[in-house]
Scaffold this active site. Structure first.
Site, PDB file in Angstrom:
ATOM      1  N   TYR A 152       3.008  -2.255  17.054  1.00 27.92           N
ATOM      2  CA  TYR A 152       2.020  -1.204  17.305  1.00 27.92           C
ATOM      3  C   TYR A 152       1.727  -1.072  18.810  1.00 27.92           C
ATOM      4  CZ  TYR A 152       0.855  -1.783  12.277  1.00 27.92           C
ATOM      5  OH  TYR A 152       0.899  -1.896  10.909  1.00 27.92           O
ATOM      6  N   HIS A 203       7.082  -7.958   9.065  1.00 28.61           N
ATOM      7  CA  HIS A 203       6.755  -6.537   8.949  1.00 28.61           C
ATOM      8  C   HIS A 203       7.607  -5.782   7.919  1.00 28.61           C
ATOM      9  CE1 HIS A 203       4.472  -3.439  11.567  1.00 28.61           C
ATOM     10  NE2 HIS A 203       4.542  -3.023  10.324  1.00 28.61           N
ATOM     11  N   ASP A 246      -6.325  -5.612  11.375  1.00 32.99           N
ATOM     12  CA  ASP A 246      -4.892  -5.729  11.091  1.00 32.99           C
ATOM     13  C   ASP A 246      -4.099  -4.986  12.158  1.00 32.99           C
ATOM     14  OD1 ASP A 246      -2.807  -6.033   8.476  1.00 32.99           O
ATOM     15  OD2 ASP A 246      -2.334  -4.415   9.890  1.00 32.99           O
ATOM     16  N   LYS A 282       1.815  -9.034  12.864  1.00 22.44           N
ATOM     17  CA  LYS A 282       3.090  -9.011  12.130  1.00 22.44           C
ATOM     18  C   LYS A 282       4.279  -9.238  13.063  1.00 22.44           C
ATOM     19  CE  LYS A 282       0.913  -5.484   9.277  1.00 22.44           C
ATOM     20  NZ  LYS A 282       0.107  -4.727  10.247  1.00 22.44           N
TER      21      LYS A 282
END
Ligand code: 1BO
Length: 276
Positions: free
Chosen positions: A54, A109, A49, A78
């Site tokens: 990120y 998100h 994930d 996401k």
């Protein structure tokens, strides 16, 4: 209750989602990310994930290419909040980063209601799903009112809602609403985001009884409660430890004791207030 690392939960469209996966939130260092993914694959994890925000999608894509087989894995990413009005372009960028032509699950998100674009984003994600490039779609950090609005506007129910969840923030009411709608619940920060010592004294006797760590008991508790979990670690021994939760069972008393730890305390922003 029998689970193993291959156990899945069926999404509303029939796709089987692995109940257990690796989270990589906050892993920015390339070597740490590679070590984490490599250890996970060595320990038979098959669900990873990530998220565009990120900043490590490209590292995940490269680590999968180097250490795994894309087709054997369930890959999740996401849509970031700032891209809600440009979901198609953001999604294509994620596919490129991940070196793949599809993801297994694409999540929005955060709703970020102050932006006023999450319904528009949900419509774009439905188009992406219909194109076959995301095998399933869902949301993250959605409260009941955000879900209701997205569903009312489109008639399309998200398949998954990934939210902060741990013994101090159990989210039973939201889970009951989602499950009634056929939405699978997934926990991020399943180990309390660094606050485990606050609840360890209550869980230690349970851990001792089963010959497990406090973290393993908490992860098992999520699974037995019907949640999908994505614990994060960049330490190979911890990645392995997190996966050794399929050889014991919490009994009803254990589950009841952990239920008493709910304090309705979240450590991440309230989705209504989040304006990033
Ligand atoms: C801001 C990121 C929360 C977990 O995905």
């Amino acid at each position: 209750m029998d689970f193993d690392i291959r156990s899945t939960i069926k999404l509303s469209n029939g796709i089987e989602m692995p109940r257990f996966g690796l989270g990589v939130w906050q892993v920015k260092d390339e070597n740490e990310l590679r070590t984490s993914v490599k250890s996970a694959l060595e320990n038979k994890y098959w669900h990873i994930d990530t998220a565009q925000i990120y900043g490590n999608e490209h590292m995940v894509g490269q680590a999968i290419a180097d250490f795994g087989k894309r087709d054997d894995l369930f890959v999740v990413t996401k849509l970031w909040n700032a891209d809600q009005a440009n979901a198609e372009a953001a999604f294509e960028a994620s596919l490129k980063n991940l070196q793949t032509d599809h993801v297994d699950l694409y999540l929005m998100h955060w709703p970020c209601p102050k932006r006023g674009t999450y319904v528009q984003a949900w419509k774009s994600m439905i188009d992406i799903y219909k194109s076959g490039r995301a095998k399933a779609i869902g949301v993250s950090n959605f409260k009941q009112e955000h879900l209701e609005r997205a569903i009312d506007a489109t008639g399309f129910v998200p398949m998954v809602n990934q939210v902060e969840r741990h013994p101090m923030y159990q989210q039973d009411e939201l889970a009951a609403y989602c499950r009634a709608k056929g939405i699978v619940m997934e926990a991020y920060s399943p180990l309390t985001s660094g606050h485990m010592s606050d609840i360890a004294p209550t869980i230690e006797p349970i851990a001792k009884k089963h010959g497990k760590s406090v973290a393993q008991v908490i992860l098992r508790w999520h699974l037995q409660g019907g949640w999908v979990i994505i614990p994060k670690s960049v330490t190979p021994s911890r990645v392995a430890e997190n996966a050794r939760i399929f050889d014991f069972n919490l009994d009803d008393d254990d589950m009841k004791i952990i239920a008493t730890l709910d304090r309705n305390v979240r450590f991440l922003p309230d989705p209504d207030e989040a304006d990033f």
